[in-house]
Design an enzyme around this catalytic site. Structure first.
Site, short mmCIF file in Angstrom:
data_model
loop_
_atom_site.label_atom_id
_atom_site.label_comp_id
_atom_site.label_asym_id
_atom_site.label_seq_id
_atom_site.Cartn_x
_atom_site.Cartn_y
_atom_site.Cartn_z
N SER A 1 2.42 -4.43 1.51
CA SER A 1 2.79 -5.74 2.04
C SER A 1 3.44 -5.66 3.42
O SER A 1 3.37 -6.60 4.20
CB SER A 1 3.76 -6.44 1.08
N GLY B 1 1.59 -5.16 -2.65
CA GLY B 1 1.76 -4.59 -3.98
C GLY B 1 1.08 -3.25 -4.16
O GLY B 1 1.20 -2.62 -5.22
N ASN C 1 6.06 0.75 -2.82
CA ASN C 1 5.91 0.20 -4.17
C ASN C 1 6.03 1.28 -5.24
O ASN C 1 6.48 1.00 -6.36
CB ASN C 1 4.59 -0.56 -4.30
N HIS D 1 11.26 -7.92 2.53
CA HIS D 1 10.20 -8.00 3.55
C HIS D 1 10.76 -8.51 4.87
O HIS D 1 11.44 -9.54 4.89
CB HIS D 1 9.07 -8.91 3.07
#
Length: 204
Positions: free
Chosen positions: A30, A67, A95, A179
């Site tokens: 991401s 993800g 992740n 993020h």
């Protein structure tokens, strides 16, 4: 007349090669995909504009999947390399750490990817990640060390922590605290740009 023809031919055939766009494939999660951001604010888009401002004709191919784990990246690598990039940025592992996956498996996946890319004589930049502190010191030590081990064993460029200067700074992150927002991405771009310029210069 002959000399003019030769010069014109040289201009026609050589000039395009000199100004050819260099294509960098960015394999990531991401943080590459630009989760929660407009496409123009994603890392690949901001980095491309930043390089363009320095007169570098570079296209960054956004191969980020939100993800995605290192296993996911490894599974789609061959498909992504079909783009025939001139260089690759590997931004994976965040992740794996968030899910507490075995760092040995993360390391094996990234190593397989590095070997596959290197086999094609394509320059690589590996960006490191840090484990979340809630997984304990043992996990943290092993996870955080895997990137340096990969770099020691392969002659590739390395940026130790992709979120350097941005992680845990509220004003540079989205509401989830994980993020980066557009300003956070701009901060990453300015910090990582010197080594990306090195990567661009490594392209034959």
């Amino acid at each position: 007349g002959l000399l003019v023809c030769i010069v014109n031919a040289w201009v026609l055939f050589v000039t395009p090669a000199l100004s050819e766009t260099k294509r960098i494939l960015m394999m990531g999660d991401s943080l590459t995909a630009g989760y929660g951001l407009a496409e123009i604010d994603s890392f690949p888009a901001q980095m491309e504009r930043s390089l363009s401002a320095l007169n570098r004709d570079v296209r960054i191919i956004n191969s980020g999947v939100s993800g995605d784990t290192s296993a996911g990246g490894r599974a789609r690598l061959a498909w992504s390399l079909a783009e025939n990039p001139d260089a690759v940025i590997l931004e994976l592992g965040a992740n794996d750490g968030l899910r507490g996956l075995n760092p040995k498996k993360t390391e094996a996946n990234l190593r397989a990817m590095i070997r596959e890319i290197a086999k094609r004589k394509i320059p690589i930049l590996l960006t490191g990640m840090r484990a979340p502190p809630n997984l304990g010191p043992d996990y943290e030590l092993e996870f955080n060390g895997l990137y340096r081990r990969l770099v020691r064993n392969h002659d590739i460029l390395f940026y130790p922590f992709f979120l350097e200067g941005v992680a845990a700074i509220p004003g540079l992150n989205q509401a989830d605290g994980i993020h980066p927002n557009a300003e956070g991405v701009a901060e990453i771009v300015s910090r990582i740009r010197p080594i990306i310029l090195q990567l661009v210069d490594e392209i034959r």
